[in-house]
Design an enzyme around this catalytic site. Structure first.
Site, mmCIF file in Angstrom:
data_model
loop_
_atom_site.group_PDB
_atom_site.id
_atom_site.type_symbol
_atom_site.label_atom_id
_atom_site.label_comp_id
_atom_site.label_asym_id
_atom_site.label_seq_id
_atom_site.Cartn_x
_atom_site.Cartn_y
_atom_site.Cartn_z
ATOM 1 N N ASP A 2 0.839 -1.200 0.000
ATOM 2 C CA ASP A 2 0.000 0.000 0.000
ATOM 3 C C ASP A 2 0.872 1.248 0.000
ATOM 4 O O ASP A 2 1.640 1.483 0.930
ATOM 5 C CB ASP A 2 -0.887 -0.010 1.247
ATOM 6 C CG ASP A 2 -1.787 1.215 1.330
ATOM 7 O OD1 ASP A 2 -2.955 1.116 0.943
ATOM 8 O OD2 ASP A 2 -1.310 2.285 1.777
ATOM 9 N N TYR A 14 3.031 9.997 -0.582
ATOM 10 C CA TYR A 14 4.160 9.405 0.143
ATOM 11 C C TYR A 14 5.481 9.639 -0.594
ATOM 12 O O TYR A 14 6.556 9.521 0.012
ATOM 13 C CB TYR A 14 3.974 7.897 0.340
ATOM 14 C CG TYR A 14 2.753 7.462 1.103
ATOM 15 C CD1 TYR A 14 1.944 8.376 1.788
ATOM 16 C CD2 TYR A 14 2.399 6.118 1.147
ATOM 17 C CE1 TYR A 14 0.815 7.951 2.467
ATOM 18 C CE2 TYR A 14 1.276 5.688 1.828
ATOM 19 C CZ TYR A 14 0.488 6.609 2.486
ATOM 20 O OH TYR A 14 -0.633 6.170 3.151
ATOM 21 N N LYS A 60 -2.966 5.876 -4.126
ATOM 22 C CA LYS A 60 -4.046 6.793 -3.764
ATOM 23 C C LYS A 60 -3.889 8.132 -4.473
ATOM 24 O O LYS A 60 -2.769 8.612 -4.691
ATOM 25 C CB LYS A 60 -4.060 7.028 -2.250
ATOM 26 C CG LYS A 60 -4.037 5.750 -1.423
ATOM 27 C CD LYS A 60 -4.024 6.032 0.070
ATOM 28 C CE LYS A 60 -3.686 4.792 0.873
ATOM 29 N NZ LYS A 60 -2.247 4.490 0.875
ATOM 30 N N HIS A 98 -7.728 9.649 -1.526
ATOM 31 C CA HIS A 98 -7.008 9.611 -0.252
ATOM 32 C C HIS A 98 -7.787 10.270 0.896
ATOM 33 O O HIS A 98 -7.813 9.757 2.013
ATOM 34 C CB HIS A 98 -5.641 10.278 -0.419
ATOM 35 C CG HIS A 98 -4.612 9.805 0.553
ATOM 36 N ND1 HIS A 98 -3.273 9.761 0.257
ATOM 37 C CD2 HIS A 98 -4.713 9.356 1.825
ATOM 38 C CE1 HIS A 98 -2.607 9.314 1.307
ATOM 39 N NE2 HIS A 98 -3.458 9.058 2.266
ATOM 40 N N LEU A 118 -1.895 0.143 14.588
ATOM 41 C CA LEU A 118 -1.322 0.048 15.936
ATOM 42 C C LEU A 118 -1.323 1.412 16.628
ATOM 43 O O LEU A 118 -0.679 1.577 17.669
ATOM 44 C CB LEU A 118 0.107 -0.506 15.876
ATOM 45 C CG LEU A 118 0.279 -1.830 15.122
ATOM 46 C CD1 LEU A 118 1.746 -2.215 15.017
ATOM 47 C CD2 LEU A 118 -0.524 -2.949 15.790
ATOM 48 N N LYS A 152 2.956 -0.991 9.153
ATOM 49 C CA LYS A 152 4.179 -0.494 8.514
ATOM 50 C C LYS A 152 5.348 -0.641 9.475
ATOM 51 O O LYS A 152 5.227 -0.303 10.654
ATOM 52 C CB LYS A 152 4.007 0.984 8.142
ATOM 53 C CG LYS A 152 5.230 1.595 7.472
ATOM 54 C CD LYS A 152 5.479 3.010 7.943
ATOM 55 C CE LYS A 152 6.587 3.058 8.959
ATOM 56 N NZ LYS A 152 6.959 4.401 9.384
ATOM 57 N N SER A 153 6.440 -1.152 8.986
ATOM 58 C CA SER A 153 7.690 -1.158 9.740
ATOM 59 C C SER A 153 8.831 -1.262 8.743
ATOM 60 O O SER A 153 8.680 -1.869 7.683
ATOM 61 C CB SER A 153 7.752 -2.331 10.720
ATOM 62 O OG SER A 153 8.997 -2.321 11.404
ATOM 63 N N VAL A 154 9.959 -0.668 9.077
ATOM 64 C CA VAL A 154 11.156 -0.857 8.256
ATOM 65 C C VAL A 154 12.180 -1.717 8.991
ATOM 66 O O VAL A 154 13.282 -1.914 8.514
ATOM 67 C CB VAL A 154 11.788 0.504 7.852
ATOM 68 C CG1 VAL A 154 10.854 1.265 6.927
ATOM 69 C CG2 VAL A 154 12.136 1.351 9.078
ATOM 70 N N ARG A 203 10.479 -6.967 12.801
ATOM 71 C CA ARG A 203 9.088 -6.571 13.045
ATOM 72 C C ARG A 203 8.231 -6.817 11.812
ATOM 73 O O ARG A 203 7.055 -7.155 11.920
ATOM 74 C CB ARG A 203 9.021 -5.094 13.450
ATOM 75 C CG ARG A 203 9.505 -4.857 14.871
ATOM 76 C CD ARG A 203 8.995 -3.531 15.408
ATOM 77 N NE ARG A 203 9.603 -3.270 16.715
ATOM 78 C CZ ARG A 203 10.272 -2.167 17.030
ATOM 79 N NH1 ARG A 203 10.436 -1.216 16.128
ATOM 80 N NH2 ARG A 203 10.771 -2.010 18.244
ATOM 81 N N ASN A 212 5.011 -9.115 12.344
ATOM 82 C CA ASN A 212 3.647 -8.665 12.061
ATOM 83 C C ASN A 212 2.872 -9.656 11.203
ATOM 84 O O ASN A 212 1.643 -9.627 11.175
ATOM 85 C CB ASN A 212 3.665 -7.306 11.359
ATOM 86 C CG ASN A 212 4.065 -6.168 12.281
ATOM 87 O OD1 ASN A 212 4.036 -6.304 13.503
ATOM 88 N ND2 ASN A 212 4.436 -5.042 11.697
#
Length: 274
Positions: free
Chosen positions: A46, A51, A76, A109, A191, A231-233, A237, A241
């Protein structure tokens, strides 16, 4: 490789119930983050024009070697590009950045109600669906009044409404309207950017199940039937997730989490963002 369940949208298209979001990921880091997610087993990505990382997403998809039909890509339409002709131009630009011939889900959006252009934008998106360039059309951050106004004269009911949703902001009225209209609920900020992970009830459930608080919250979303895009980089994690399909919260535990609703917004209110 984890098998991710899918949700069937109102036009028959299937969307993975758990996907990977790239909000606030710099474009230079996006290809690496998306590659990590794809390697972990995610197949839904997504992104959004605002972004600034559609190109990074496209680079990772192209390099992955994964067949296009196995991927589900969402982007979006940004607020400044609303309006019929502007929407078509913006879509072309996003598609070029992604390096794709179609997207699986295209969302407005924000409704930006004071500008009142979302119905014109929707007409353009309906055309993109008819042309086969968008498999499913949806919206994001639409409140009940925005959805009802959009549907007045529309030929397509949105397949998805992507909204801020987490235990601190459960959006019961909106989710009930989605159920009535056949619109899938998709959660962004699932979260609450970490704001709910210290809640006593969530921590207690994490200890009881031998899971992290984030895994408890993601499991709660899945059992509600939400589509969810954490979302995580951080690679561990990203994998963590995804590790939420081998345990279940009881009805009593789900009720405990329902009590955490407190109107906690981490983002703008859709009625006032213009």
């Amino acid at each position: 490789m984890t098998a991710i369940p899918t949700v069937t949208l109102n036009n028959g298209v299937e969307i993975p119930q758990l996907g990977f979001g790239v909000f606030q990921v710099p474009d230079a880091e996006t290809a690496t983050a998306v590659t990590t997610a794809l390697d972990a087993g995610y197949r839904a990505i997504d992104t959004a024009a605002v972004y600034g990382n559609e190109a990074g997403v496209g680079k990772a998809l192209a390099a992955s070697g994964i067949a296009r039909e196995e991927l589900f890509v969402t982007t979006k339409l940004w607020n400044a590009d609303q309006g019929y002709d502007a929407t078509l131009r913006a879509f072309d630009a996003g598609l070029d950045a992604l390096g794709l011939t179609h997207v699986d889900l295209y969302l407005i959006h924000w409704p930006t109600p004071a500008r009142d252009l979302y119905r014109e934008s929707w007409k353009a998106i309906e055309r993109l669906v008819a042309d086969g360039r968008v498999r499913a059309a949806g919206v994001s951050n639409f409140q009940p009044a925005h959805l009802r106004r959009l549907l007045d004269g529309a030929s397509i009911v949105p397949a998805v409404n992507q909204i801020e949703l987490h235990p601190g902001l459960q959006q019961a009225e909106l989710r009930a309207l989605h159920a009535e209209l056949g619109i899938a609920t998709e959660a962004w900020s699932p979260l609450a950017q970490g704001a709910v992970l210290g809640d006593e009830a969530i921590v207690a459930l994490a200890e009881r199940h031998g899971r992290t608080p984030a895994q408890i919250v993601l499991r709660w979303h899945l059992q509600l039937g939400n589509v969810v895009i954490p979302k995580s980089v951080t690679p561990h994690r990203v994998r963590e997730n995804l590790d939420v399909f081998d345990f279940t919260l009881s009805d009593a535990e789900m009720t405990d989490l329902a009590a955490l609703d407190r109107g906690l917004r981490t983002g703008p209110h859709p009625d006032s963002l213009n």
